[in-house]
Write an enzyme that holds these catalytic residues in place. Structure first.
Site, mmCIF file in Angstrom:
data_model
loop_
_atom_site.group_PDB
_atom_site.id
_atom_site.type_symbol
_atom_site.label_atom_id
_atom_site.label_comp_id
_atom_site.label_asym_id
_atom_site.label_seq_id
_atom_site.Cartn_x
_atom_site.Cartn_y
_atom_site.Cartn_z
ATOM 1 N N CYS A 12 0.833 -1.204 0.000
ATOM 2 C CA CYS A 12 0.000 0.000 0.000
ATOM 3 C C CYS A 12 0.859 1.243 0.000
ATOM 4 C CB CYS A 12 -0.889 0.014 1.224
ATOM 5 S SG CYS A 12 0.072 0.291 2.716
ATOM 6 N N CYS A 15 3.325 1.732 2.685
ATOM 7 C CA CYS A 15 4.589 1.005 2.517
ATOM 8 C C CYS A 15 5.549 1.828 1.669
ATOM 9 C CB CYS A 15 4.382 -0.325 1.800
ATOM 10 S SG CYS A 15 3.203 -1.397 2.572
ATOM 11 N N ASP A 436 6.970 25.725 -33.883
ATOM 12 C CA ASP A 436 8.010 26.091 -34.825
ATOM 13 C C ASP A 436 7.393 25.937 -36.221
ATOM 14 O OD1 ASP A 436 10.665 26.718 -35.556
ATOM 15 O OD2 ASP A 436 10.975 24.610 -36.102
ATOM 16 N N ASP A 631 10.909 20.496 -34.454
ATOM 17 C CA ASP A 631 11.408 19.256 -35.035
ATOM 18 C C ASP A 631 12.840 18.984 -34.609
ATOM 19 O OD1 ASP A 631 12.690 21.182 -36.423
ATOM 20 O OD2 ASP A 631 12.230 20.399 -38.415
ATOM 21 N N ASP A 635 16.317 23.619 -32.490
ATOM 22 C CA ASP A 635 15.269 23.961 -31.523
ATOM 23 C C ASP A 635 15.569 23.468 -30.113
ATOM 24 O OD1 ASP A 635 13.764 25.017 -33.546
ATOM 25 O OD2 ASP A 635 12.663 23.153 -33.892
HETATM 26 P P1 ADP Z 1 13.285 28.099 -39.097
HETATM 27 O O1 ADP Z 1 12.732 28.829 -37.936
HETATM 28 O O2 ADP Z 1 12.352 28.144 -40.236
HETATM 29 O O3 ADP Z 1 13.757 26.725 -38.757
HETATM 30 P P2 ADP Z 1 16.105 29.006 -39.393
HETATM 31 O O4 ADP Z 1 16.391 29.734 -38.136
HETATM 32 O O5 ADP Z 1 16.756 27.694 -39.601
HETATM 33 O O6 ADP Z 1 14.532 28.923 -39.634
HETATM 34 O O7 ADP Z 1 16.474 29.954 -40.576
HETATM 35 C C1 ADP Z 1 15.875 31.233 -40.697
HETATM 36 C C2 ADP Z 1 16.136 31.871 -42.010
HETATM 37 O O8 ADP Z 1 17.535 32.060 -42.222
HETATM 38 C C3 ADP Z 1 15.669 31.094 -43.193
HETATM 39 O O9 ADP Z 1 14.318 31.306 -43.446
HETATM 40 C C4 ADP Z 1 16.550 31.673 -44.305
HETATM 41 O O10 ADP Z 1 15.988 32.885 -44.753
HETATM 42 C C5 ADP Z 1 17.844 31.963 -43.601
HETATM 43 N N1 ADP Z 1 18.813 30.894 -43.803
HETATM 44 C C6 ADP Z 1 19.349 30.125 -42.849
HETATM 45 N N2 ADP Z 1 20.230 29.255 -43.365
HETATM 46 C C7 ADP Z 1 20.224 29.438 -44.703
HETATM 47 C C8 ADP Z 1 20.910 28.828 -45.802
HETATM 48 N N3 ADP Z 1 21.784 27.845 -45.637
HETATM 49 N N4 ADP Z 1 20.630 29.281 -47.032
HETATM 50 C C9 ADP Z 1 19.764 30.281 -47.220
HETATM 51 N N5 ADP Z 1 19.084 30.880 -46.230
HETATM 52 C C10 ADP Z 1 19.304 30.486 -44.978
HETATM 53 MG MG MG Z 2 13.849 24.850 -37.779
#
Ligand code: ADP
Ligand code: MG
Length: 742
Positions: A12, A15, A436, A631, A635
């Site tokens: 229980c 315990c 996100d 995802d 993040d």
């Molecule tokens: P999310 O919140 O969509 O995951 P990120 O923080 O990964 O976005 O990226 C934000 C923005 O930075 C993208 O929407 C893009 O405009 C720019 N960016 C980031 N990395 C790249 C890349 N390798 N080539 C072109 N644009 C990029």
């Molecule tokens: Mg992202």
């Protein structure tokens, strides 16, 4: 490091609360005990003071058994041995009940039946043979007490150690009845025949019998709470067909090592996590991810152990075996969560610790009061026994852990892995849910939909050459497009990744930059691109600039389609009363467009990856409880920061680490399901607690004769026994309803 041992013999909440209390009192040791899983989880902070065996000894000293969780053998073995022990225990409970009933039934017939006019042979009737009448009852009672000897051994030992538990109450209650019976028997022998109807032998026997029945039913129900793990463990086959020494051999699963080449035929289960080296097929991962539609896979794709190879013949190379496989990880995660304690259980724990001594006190007090008002001795005895028996806090102790166990187990079979009981509790009362954008609301598989500029090929050639070195989903989109156009790539120098902005490098001495508005802040956007930019963003597409030597040479529009279920999921989240916020590093206008398609009122856009957790803490500073769903790609800090972090789409390892919930499918409706599961589990716990409390609170005054004093009925000790057994059985059965959560 946290350690775990199994504690046996706990019956229980008193315990488990006692064991927890005693271990926690050891200096530098923190412990938590779960009654349903029988797990004692502890951490020894100072290993110079205590060792694991000290802990085991301390548990044994207060009267419980311990079995070590085996060191090495695979999870399955561990699981099977516990399962065998449990089913043995269950059989024991059943047999004990049957044997004690065999003695109790004639006992009831003699003691009570006679009063109801059943016929007894003359040598047994109280009128003609009072001593025989009493003696036969005594003789029928003794075997029952022997069958229930465990109650006395554990109960008195615990009482002696000043940690009385439920067994102490049963032991005390039935001992009082028995001793009073023996005492009456002597008085009957001396000719005081008015004691004939107050022997109370049958109370002692019937209470033991009923509690044994209750224990049996309760344990039978409890054995169903672990079906979820059982199902998961059964997903993998026992054997695998592996190439060894140039021939194909069938070997035991635990003999498979990383790098083994394994053959899987159509319709067979994938034995371990692996990568396909030959063949293509469609894989049913529904058992693991909850995703109902089989996924097409081909050479180079990963497969998960436990999923089903539906139609193709495969050769796969093992990448993870044993405890490292995804399935083993899931099982571990679920097991840990099942043994975890929700904050809501703490109150029940504290109450349980003091409940039993208080009940003993109430029992003595009510006896005393009735004695002072001049009640008959047999009446007083009956009152005291009833109070002891009805007030057992066993239902109280089962209320929370059983619901958590069934709830998290059900979650696992739906592809919703809950990592802690605490997060399950917090999720049900969150105020805000931050989603996100990329990969959560959208598919996360962006494609290039348009390219604006004078020389499309050059723009894509340069862009792809740079993006070759980036891991970003947008980079992949650009590379795919250039591959499609069969463009070659150029070599680059001084590549720089600017998270949340874009990428930069040098090609043939020219500075090339690819990214968003914030990356090109110092460059003025010419009229030529302004309208294209407007069109792209107002359609929710992502604009990516291509810059050569500080001059815009092109604009790439990238679209990422919204998941089919996003709209429905978001409106359901809003129906649940949550404030939905979309968070993204993407362009504000594009983000707003997507948000408006989905009815999301609040958007926080153009957030740099390392600022995402700041957004969460700002919301928390306003006093909000926040769920974050991501995802996992950049993040992790936000997942950790949020009150509840949910990683979606069989996330990355980091995401699984940082999240509180792991949603195996990438279906955003599972976010809704996870929150509903949390609500359903907490509601179930509350029902259980309410039931356990109300039952004890109403039961005690009945048993103590308070209601009787005001002209109501008195509780017979045997009825108290029935009620007590029923209360735990009903709590466990109520928790089992969560198995059908959908
Ligand atoms: P999310 O919140 O969509 O995951 P990120 O923080 O990964 O976005 O990226 C934000 C923005 O930075 C993208 O929407 C893009 O405009 C720019 N960016 C980031 N990395 C790249 C890349 N390798 N080539 C072109 N644009 C990029
Ligand atoms: Mg992202």
């Amino acid at each position: 490091m946290k350690d775990k041992i199994t504690v046996t013999g706990m019956t229980c909440a008193a315990c488990s609360a006692t064991v927890e209390n005693v271990i926690n009192k050891m200096e530098g040791v923190s412990a938590s005990v779960n009654l349903t899983t029988e797990a004692l989880t502890f951490e020894i902070l100072d290993s110079s003071k205590y060792s694991v065996s000290d802990i085991e000894k301390a548990v044994q000293d207060i009267g419980y058994g311990t079995t070590k969780k085996s060191d090495n053998p695979s999870k399955q073995d561990d699981y099977i041995s516990t399962k065998e022990r449990k089913s043995k225990e269950l059989k024991q409970y059943r047999n004990n009940f049957i044997y004690s009933a065999l003695f109790s039934i004639p006992l009831i017939y003699i003691s009570m039946g006679y009063m109801l006019g059943f016929i007894l042979p003359t040598f047994l009737t109280p009128e003609f043979s009072p001593s025989n009448f009493a003696l036969v009852q005594l003789l029928l009672t003794i075997p029952v007490l022997i069958i229930g000897k465990q109650f006395y051994i554990v109960g008195y030992k615990a009482l002696y150690n000043f940690h009385p538990n439920m067994d102490s109450l049963v032991a005390l209650g039935t001992s009082v009845a028995f001793v009073y019976g023996v005492f009456s028997m002597f008085l009957i022998g001396a000719g005081e025949n008015n004691y004939l109807h107050n022997l109370y032998f049958e109370s002692a026997a019937v209470i033991i019998t009923l509690i044994l029945l209750g224990k049996y039913l309760e344990n039978r129900a409890k054995s169903k709470t672990s079906v979820a793990i059982e199902k998961l463990l059964n997903l993998v086959p026992d054997k695998a067909r592996v190439f060894r020494d140039g021939e194909l051999k069938e070997i035991e699963l635990d003999k498979v090592v990383v790098g083994d080449l394994i053959v899987v035929k159509p319709g067979e289960k994938i034995p371990v996590d692996a990568v396909i080296s030959k063949g293509n097929t469609s894989i049913d991962e529904s058992m693991i991810t909850g995703e109902p539609i089989p996924v097409d896979k081909t050479k180079g794709d990963n497969v998960i152990g436990g999923s089903i190879n539906t139609n193709g013949s495969l050769q796969i190379v093992a990448t993870k075996v044993g405890d490292d496989t995804m399935l083993a990880q899931i099982v571990k995660l679920v097991e840990d969560a099942q043994g975890d304690k929700a904050p809501i259980a703490r109150m029940a724990d504290v109450i349980s610790l003091y409940f039993v001594p208080i009940v003993i006190a109430i029992s003595l007090m009510s006896g005393l009061i009735w004695w002072m008002v001049g009640a008959e001795s047999s009446f007083i005895i009956s009152i005291m026994i009833s109070v002891l028996i009805i007030a057992c806090p066993c239902a109280l102790g089962l209320a929370t852990p059983t619901a958590i166990m069934v709830g998290t187990g059900r979650g696992a079979s739906l592809g919703i892995l809950v990592k802690s009981a605490e997060s399950l509790e917090i999720a049900h009362k969150a105020d805000v849910i931050v989603l996100d954008k990329t990969g959560t609301i959208t598919e996360g598989k962006p494609i290039v939909s348009d390219v604006f500029g004078d020389d499309i090929s050059e723009i894509l050639l340069l862009a792809a050459s740079v993006e070759m070195h980036s891991e970003h989903p947008l980079a992949k989109a650009i590379i795919d497009k250039s591959n499609e156009m069969r463009l070659k790539t150029l070599s680059v120098d001084n590549f720089i990744n600017k998270p949340g902005l874009g990428v930069e490098c040098y090609i043939d001495g020219s500075k090339i930059a690819i990214g968003n508005n914030r990356l090109i802040e110092s460059i003025e956007i010419s009229n030529r691109y302004k309208s294209d930019f407007e069109v792209i963003t107002s359609q929710g597409r992502t604009p990516v600039w291509v810059i050569k030597n500080d001059e815009i040479i092109g604009l790439i529009a990238i679209s990422d389609s919204i998941k089919a279920d996003s709209k429905e999921a978001i409106s359901r989240l809003q129906e649940l009363g949550l404030d939905v916020i979309m968070l993204t590093g993407d362009n504000e206008k594009s983000a707003n467009n997507i948000a408006s398609q989905l009815n999301i009122k609040k958007v926080i856009a153009e957030v740099l990856p390392d600022e995402k957790d700041k957004v969460i803490s700002n919301l928390q500073a306003e006093g909000k409880s926040v769920i974050f769903v991501g995802d996992g790609i950049n993040d992790a800090p936000a997942l950790t920061r949020a009150n509840v972090g949910m990683a979606i789409g069989n996330g990355t390892d980091i995401a699984i680490e940082s999240a509180d919930f792991v949603l195996m499918s990438s279906n955003i409706l599972d976010v809704v399901k996870a929150i509903k599961l949390s609500k359903a589990t907490i509601k179930n716990i509350k029902q259980n607690l309410a039931w356990a409390f109300v039952y004890n609170i109403i039961g005690i005054p009945f048993a103590a004769g308070v209601i009787y004093a005001f002209g109501g009925t008195l509780l017979n000790p045997m009825i108290a026994g029935v009620a007590m057994s029923l209360s735990s059985v009903s709590v466990v059965s109520n928790a089992l309803r969560l198995r059908f959560f959908n």
